[in-house]
Design a protein around this motif. Structure first.
Motif, PDB file in Angstrom:
ATOM      1  N   SER A   1       6.885  12.124  15.764  1.00 40.21           N
ATOM      2  CA  SER A   1       7.790  13.273  15.719  1.00 40.21           C
ATOM      3  C   SER A   1       9.228  12.884  15.389  1.00 40.21           C
ATOM      4  CB  SER A   1       7.780  14.006  17.060  1.00 40.21           C
ATOM      5  OG  SER A   1       6.499  14.459  17.347  1.00 40.21           O
ATOM      6  N   VAL A   2       9.599  11.650  15.678  1.00 37.20           N
ATOM      7  CA  VAL A   2      10.999  11.263  15.459  1.00 37.20           C
ATOM      8  C   VAL A   2      11.120  10.251  14.317  1.00 37.20           C
ATOM      9  CG1 VAL A   2      13.035  10.206  16.518  1.00 37.20           C
ATOM     10  CG2 VAL A   2      11.530  11.664  17.892  1.00 37.20           C
ATOM     11  N   VAL A   3      10.304   9.205  14.393  1.00 43.08           N
ATOM     12  CA  VAL A   3      10.472   8.097  13.428  1.00 43.08           C
ATOM     13  C   VAL A   3       9.929   8.465  12.045  1.00 43.08           C
ATOM     14  CG1 VAL A   3       9.889   5.697  12.947  1.00 43.08           C
ATOM     15  CG2 VAL A   3      10.426   6.392  15.281  1.00 43.08           C
ATOM     16  N   VAL A   4       8.690   8.967  12.007  1.00 38.35           N
ATOM     17  CA  VAL A   4       8.074   9.237  10.699  1.00 38.35           C
ATOM     18  C   VAL A   4       8.922  10.180   9.828  1.00 38.35           C
ATOM     19  CG1 VAL A   4       6.057  10.314   9.567  1.00 38.35           C
ATOM     20  CG2 VAL A   4       5.731   8.607  11.364  1.00 38.35           C
ATOM     21  N   PRO A   5       9.467  11.282  10.377  1.00 41.69           N
ATOM     22  CA  PRO A   5      10.311  12.134   9.517  1.00 41.69           C
ATOM     23  C   PRO A   5      11.510  11.374   8.927  1.00 41.69           C
ATOM     24  CG  PRO A   5       9.728  13.305  11.512  1.00 41.69           C
ATOM     25  CD  PRO A   5       9.259  11.906  11.699  1.00 41.69           C
ATOM     26  N   LEU A   6      12.004  10.402   9.659  1.00 39.23           N
ATOM     27  CA  LEU A   6      13.142   9.630   9.133  1.00 39.23           C
ATOM     28  C   LEU A   6      12.706   8.633   8.053  1.00 39.23           C
ATOM     29  CD1 LEU A   6      15.008   8.847  12.472  1.00 39.23           C
ATOM     30  CD2 LEU A   6      15.751  10.414  10.676  1.00 39.23           C
ATOM     31  N   LEU A   7      11.394   8.326   8.046  1.00 37.03           N
ATOM     32  CA  LEU A   7      10.901   7.312   7.114  1.00 37.03           C
ATOM     33  C   LEU A   7      10.413   7.900   5.798  1.00 37.03           C
ATOM     34  CD1 LEU A   7       8.782   4.969   9.439  1.00 37.03           C
ATOM     35  CD2 LEU A   7      11.116   4.653   8.676  1.00 37.03           C
ATOM     36  N   LYS A   8      10.660   9.191   5.586  1.00 37.50           N
ATOM     37  CA  LYS A   8      10.102   9.842   4.396  1.00 37.50           C
ATOM     38  C   LYS A   8      10.387   9.093   3.087  1.00 37.50           C
ATOM     39  CE  LYS A   8       9.461  14.572   5.902  1.00 37.50           C
ATOM     40  NZ  LYS A   8      10.141  15.870   5.998  1.00 37.50           N
ATOM     41  N   PRO A   9      11.635   8.634   2.863  1.00 39.52           N
ATOM     42  CA  PRO A   9      11.877   7.911   1.594  1.00 39.52           C
ATOM     43  C   PRO A   9      11.016   6.651   1.478  1.00 39.52           C
ATOM     44  CG  PRO A   9      13.941   8.440   2.689  1.00 39.52           C
ATOM     45  CD  PRO A   9      12.863   8.755   3.647  1.00 39.52           C
ATOM     46  N   ALA A  10      10.904   5.924   2.603  1.00 36.16           N
ATOM     47  CA  ALA A  10      10.110   4.697   2.571  1.00 36.16           C
ATOM     48  C   ALA A  10       8.636   5.022   2.363  1.00 36.16           C
ATOM     49  CB  ALA A  10      10.291   3.921   3.866  1.00 36.16           C
ATOM     50  N   ILE A  11       8.167   6.061   3.014  1.00 32.87           N
ATOM     51  CA  ILE A  11       6.752   6.445   2.867  1.00 32.87           C
ATOM     52  C   ILE A  11       6.471   6.860   1.427  1.00 32.87           C
ATOM     53  CG2 ILE A  11       5.069   8.225   3.525  1.00 32.87           C
ATOM     54  CD1 ILE A  11       6.186   7.991   6.397  1.00 32.87           C
ATOM     55  N   ALA A  12       7.414   7.618   0.841  1.00 32.69           N
ATOM     56  CA  ALA A  12       7.226   8.037  -0.555  1.00 32.69           C
ATOM     57  C   ALA A  12       7.145   6.808  -1.460  1.00 32.69           C
ATOM     58  CB  ALA A  12       8.377   8.935  -0.983  1.00 32.69           C
ATOM     59  N   THR A  13       8.005   5.838  -1.198  1.00 31.04           N
ATOM     60  CA  THR A  13       7.989   4.615  -2.013  1.00 31.04           C
ATOM     61  C   THR A  13       6.655   3.893  -1.866  1.00 31.04           C
ATOM     62  OG1 THR A  13      10.332   4.440  -1.586  1.00 31.04           O
ATOM     63  CG2 THR A  13       9.267   2.499  -2.482  1.00 31.04           C
ATOM     64  N   MET A  14       6.186   3.801  -0.630  1.00 33.52           N
ATOM     65  CA  MET A  14       4.925   3.112  -0.385  1.00 33.52           C
ATOM     66  C   MET A  14       3.743   3.860  -1.029  1.00 33.52           C
ATOM     67  SD  MET A  14       5.474   0.366   0.971  1.00 33.52           S
ATOM     68  CE  MET A  14       7.110  -0.257   1.207  1.00 33.52           C
ATOM     69  N   ILE A  15       3.841   5.175  -1.032  1.00 27.58           N
ATOM     70  CA  ILE A  15       2.785   5.956  -1.701  1.00 27.58           C
ATOM     71  C   ILE A  15       2.734   5.586  -3.180  1.00 27.58           C
ATOM     72  CG2 ILE A  15       2.196   8.294  -2.491  1.00 27.58           C
ATOM     73  CD1 ILE A  15       3.042   9.315   0.267  1.00 27.58           C
ATOM     74  N   VAL A  16       3.908   5.505  -3.800  1.00 28.37           N
ATOM     75  CA  VAL A  16       3.951   5.170  -5.225  1.00 28.37           C
ATOM     76  C   VAL A  16       3.400   3.761  -5.451  1.00 28.37           C
ATOM     77  CG1 VAL A  16       5.445   4.857  -7.227  1.00 28.37           C
ATOM     78  CG2 VAL A  16       5.906   6.684  -5.625  1.00 28.37           C
ATOM     79  N   PHE A  17       3.906   2.807  -4.687  1.00 29.00           N
ATOM     80  CA  PHE A  17       3.460   1.412  -4.869  1.00 29.00           C
ATOM     81  C   PHE A  17       1.944   1.302  -4.719  1.00 29.00           C
ATOM     82  CE2 PHE A  17       7.643  -0.928  -3.584  1.00 29.00           C
ATOM     83  CZ  PHE A  17       8.152  -0.665  -4.839  1.00 29.00           C
ATOM     84  N   ASN A  18       1.434   1.899  -3.649  1.00 37.51           N
ATOM     85  CA  ASN A  18       0.003   1.749  -3.374  1.00 37.51           C
ATOM     86  C   ASN A  18      -0.861   2.528  -4.353  1.00 37.51           C
ATOM     87  OD1 ASN A  18      -0.522   0.034  -0.906  1.00 37.51           O
ATOM     88  ND2 ASN A  18       1.184   1.304  -0.239  1.00 37.51           N
ATOM     89  N   ALA A  19      -0.394   3.714  -4.713  1.00 36.00           N
ATOM     90  CA  ALA A  19      -1.181   4.511  -5.681  1.00 36.00           C
ATOM     91  C   ALA A  19      -1.303   3.751  -7.001  1.00 36.00           C
ATOM     92  CB  ALA A  19      -0.528   5.868  -5.890  1.00 36.00           C
TER      93      ALA A  19
END
Lengths: 313, 517
Positions: free
Chosen positions: A206-224
């Motif tokens: 609820s707190v950390v993941v929303p703040l990590l959105k840019p990093a998660i998006a980057t990881m989605i691109v890298f992994n995809a």
């Protein structure tokens, strides 16, 4: 509406601040012109191979043979594409690639997030040891045959898991993610959540993941991109052709080397499995099109990914 | 709240789909009674067009031989690595399709391959369709035992294909000697044979780096090198005096190298040949950029003229070149095999028998036709095995490509001849009969056995082989001079490989080459 917002009419009448004009010399204009021309030529050089592949895929093979350097076809024909779509492995390859790209990326990002968060905590016991073990895998690995035996003994040989799990967590990505968590998520924010009664999982999601959105998006691109382009795992760990991903099918069409030791066998096999150049180009277009289509939307995350976690407080 | 529930539902559904999709295919349990088919695991090199699942040819094999084939067909682009890894990890199948190379030798040494020397007699089609010379490809060890069943191929006779339109435009005749060849190459390069001013070259050679050969040697260049008694990949070709020599020590070696260098230097052959991959020289020929390429007598019509959509009457097939008109052209005729099949020595006798029965069937007339042509009425209307011609509609051919291929068929020749000869149409066959018949009538066929001991040169002396390869290519491209190349051969290469050269000489003395006009 908040009290400090400016009504539209008033905003319209607010006098604009005069723009500061920077005086530029002729040299500045010349330099700018040179840069534009240079970058333009470079962009064209990058674009031409794509255009060549794209347009040749719409040529008849005879037209290609008559002038292989021609970029624009005299007549657009779909012969190569018809041939590709008649090819069973292409259709099953697309399905397999979509499953491993979507499933693999989701799993990878999930695992990266839940691993990076605890590893970013300096007070975690054994953190250095775990990080050391993770770092170790960046420099050393068991090699091809031990990996194959591992996959076989795990019972995932010849399953889609064999295409998803081996590349699921990259040590490099984990370190990037861990640094990003450390920089982005402040201790005080977590403490505030704790005071409000949240447990660790609640804080993470609820707190950390929303703040990590840019990093998660980057990881989605890298992994995809990684899962989309990967063919080597399938070459090693999959024995059924129905589980070949698209890139392996493409490789079968494009690469003529059969890696046989006997030169005669190599020549005979290569002759019998040679595909027209136009067909190979059509296969490339079909294969790269989906990733090419989503790339412009995700490009900024790629750029961000380069500097992700590079700032150390 | 609703959104959250929906989101959770979608996530759960996605994960469930993923799990379902990722489950391994569990093979059906065998019936266990004696009438149940023998399950035979096999790894074959099959082109990707063939559909393995529910393959109708497999069904017929099961019906006729009571053998249920469980086939794995790894990607051909990485076939060798995959097979070697399977063997290394102890996952060897009952039947394995692989080359007769140094790895197969190692597997034979380790006792992984079934010794079939005595067993062959029990399978009459094997001994009838595969000659003892061909079985020689699977004799890996000094004990002289046979460790596999070669996949028989028809003899290749390497001549050349020339652009007749260019010859007619320039008023030239097809070359027969090296000197005439040089003159034709000059004319094709400098006299605008197309009449359009396009850049053209006389000929294109083929290059293919192997464990033993640098990028200047290829069977497709035999039309040129056989004038010097050199067959690129077949080292059993005797020297002019009949002796057996390693290629760099042959009497014509220096002359051949000088010829290729001169052609390269003058620019009358395509200089890119050193880096050519599989079919680039053929594509350049089809693009009208080069006028001459090496071609095999048996398949130049389907493999080049038909595949590239060329006009049949615009090209002529010619026999190999000679140094003087008094010489006869020569075809190198080693036994031809296209890899081999190995039976797992550690599987059950029942499965070993099933593997050999399958190979025996594939080498029978019935099996050969089934595996090469497909099912009569479905994949072709009629097949004439005497003349090697087939009557089939384009849609039947397309269906056949999904069911079988010459990659899959376990014999690529029956009674020494390929499944189709000359071409598909009466015009193609008539043209082939004239040209191949003429070439055959003027050419001496030189038959000789496999020289397996030479495979060891690449393994035992990799540095010497690499250095020689590098010097050869650099000599052709003008970076080093002939004395440097010949010095290396006489002072380093020859002394180091002397023992293997002696083995070659002994083998050839015991199995002398036969010359048939």
């Amino acid at each position: 509406m908040s009290d400090i917002s400016i009504p539209p009419a008033m905003h319209k009448n607010t006098p604009r601040k005069p723009r500061t004009r920077i005086l530029r010399s002729k040299g500045d204009y010349a330099l700018e012109g040179f840069c534009v021309i240079f970058v333009g030529i470079f962009a064209v050089c990058c674009l031409i191979p794509f255009l060549y592949v794209f347009f040749v895929s719409f040529m008849s093979y005879n037209e290609y043979l008559a002038n292989p350097l021609r970029i624009f076809p005299r007549e657009f024909v779909l012969q190569a594409y018809r041939q590709i779509w008649g090819y069973d492995l292409f259709r099953s390859g697309y399905r397999v690639t979509l499953i491993i790209t979507v499933g693999g990326t989701a799993l990878s990002v999930f695992l990266l997030t839940i691993s990076a968060y605890p590893l970013s905590k300096p007070h975690l016991k054994g953190r250095k040891f775990v990080m050391g073990m993770i770092l170790f895998t960046m420099f050393f690995n068991g090699g091809m045959i031990p990996n194959f035996i591992l996959i076989r003994n795990l019972g995932i040989h010849n399953t889609l898991w064999a295409l998803i799990l081996p590349g699921c967590i990259s040590a490099f990505h984990l370190i990037l993610m861990k640094n990003f968590v450390r920089i982005t998520v402040s201790e005080s924010l977590e403490e505030a959540a704790k005071i409000d009664g949240a447990n660790d999982l609640r804080i993470l999601f609820s707190v950390v993941v929303p703040l990590l959105k840019p990093a998660i998006a980057t990881m989605i691109v890298f992994n995809a991109v990684h899962y989309w382009n990967n063919y080597f795992s399938a070459m090693l760990y999959v024995s059924s052709r129905r589980l070949w991903p698209l890139m392996l099918v493409l490789r079968e069409l494009v690469v003529e080397d059969t890696s046989m030791v006997s030169p005669v066998s190599q020549m005979l096999t290569a002759e019998s499995r040679s595909h027209p150049f136009t067909l190979r180009m059509a296969a490339i277009v079909i294969t790269i099109l989906p990733i090419l289509a989503i790339y412009p939307f995700m490009q900024r995350y790629f750029v961000k990914g380069i500097s992700l976690g590079s700032v150390k407080e | 709240m609703g959104k959250r529930i929906l989101s959770m539902f979608i996530t759960v559904a996605m994960m469930a789909m993923l799990f379902a999709a990722c489950q391994a295919d569990t093979p059906a349990a065998g019936a266990g009674d004696s009438s149940a088919p023998v399950e035979l695991t096999a790894v074959f090199s099959i082109n990707p067009e063939v559909v393995i699942e529910n393959n109708p040819i497999f069904a017929i094999i099961e019906e006729k031989l009571n053998i249920k084939l469980i086939v794995e067909a790894p990607p051909q682009s990485g076939y060798g690595e995959r097979v070697r890894m399977m063997v290394a990890t102890g996952d060897m199948p009952d039947l394995l399709h692989y080359g007769a190379d140094i790895f197969a030798t190692q597997w034979a040494e380790e006792g992984l391959l079934l010794d079939v020397t005595e067993l062959i007699a029990n399978y009459p089609n094997l001994s009838a369709n595969v000659t003892m010379e061909q079985f020689g490809d699977c004799i890996f060890l000094p004990d002289g035992r046979i460790y596999g069943v070669p996949r028989p191929n028809s003899y290749d006779k390497w001549g050349f294909l020339i652009n007749k339109k260019w010859l007619d435009n320039l008023g030239l005749e097809p070359p027969r000697t090296i000197d005439e060849f040089i003159e034709v190459c000059r004319a094709f390069t400098f006299d605008d044979p197309t009449g359009t001013g396009a850049v053209t070259f006389g000929a294109s050679l083929h290059g293919n780096q192997t464990s033993l050969d640098s990028g200047i040697w290829h069977l497709q260049n035999d039309f040129l090198s056989m004038a010097f008694n050199i067959s690129s990949w077949h080292h059993g070709m005797p020297d002019v005096d009949g002796s057996a020599q390693l290629r760099p020590l042959k009497s014509g070696y220096a002359d051949y190298m000088q010829l290729v260098r001169a052609l390269y230097e003058e620019g009358i052959i395509d200089r890119e040949f050193v880096t050519h991959s599989a079919n680039e020289n053929q594509e350049k020929f089809a693009m009208q950029r080069v006028g001459i390429i090496g071609a095999s007598e048996g398949n130049y019509i389907p493999n080049i003229i038909e595949r590239f959509g060329l006009e049949l009457d615009d090209y002529i097939f010619m026999p190999p070149l000679v140094r003087s008109l008094e010489d006869r052209p020569q075809y190198a005729m080693p036994p031809s095999c296209w890899m081999a099949y190995y039976v797992n020595a550690n599987t059950t006798p029942e499965r070993q028998d099933a593997a050999l029965r399958l190979l025996d069937f594939a080498n029978s007339e019935e099996g050969f036709v089934l595996l090469q042509m497909g099912i009569q009425g479905v994949h072709y209307n009629s097949y004439d095995i005497v003349n090697r011609t087939v009557d089939r509609a384009p849609e039947q051919l397309a269906a056949r490509e999904r069911a079988t291929s010459n990659n899959f068929a376990m014999a690529n020749a029956f009674e020494g001849r390929p499944p189709l000869q000359g071409g598909a149409t009466p015009e193609q066959i008539a043209k082939w009969q004239v040209e191949a018949g003429f070439a055959d009538s003027v050419t001496t066929k030189v038959y000789f056995g496999f020289t397996k001991m030479l495979d060891r040169i690449g393994v035992e002396f990799p540095d010497e082989v690499m250095t020689l390869n590098s010097l050869e290519v650099r000599y052709i491209t003008g970076e080093v001079q002939l004395p440097a190349l010949l010095d290396y051969i006489s002072n380093t290469y020859a002394p180091r490989t002397a023992a293997i050269a002696q083995e070659l000489a002994d083998f050839m003395a015991a199995n002398p080459a036969r010359f048939v006009d």
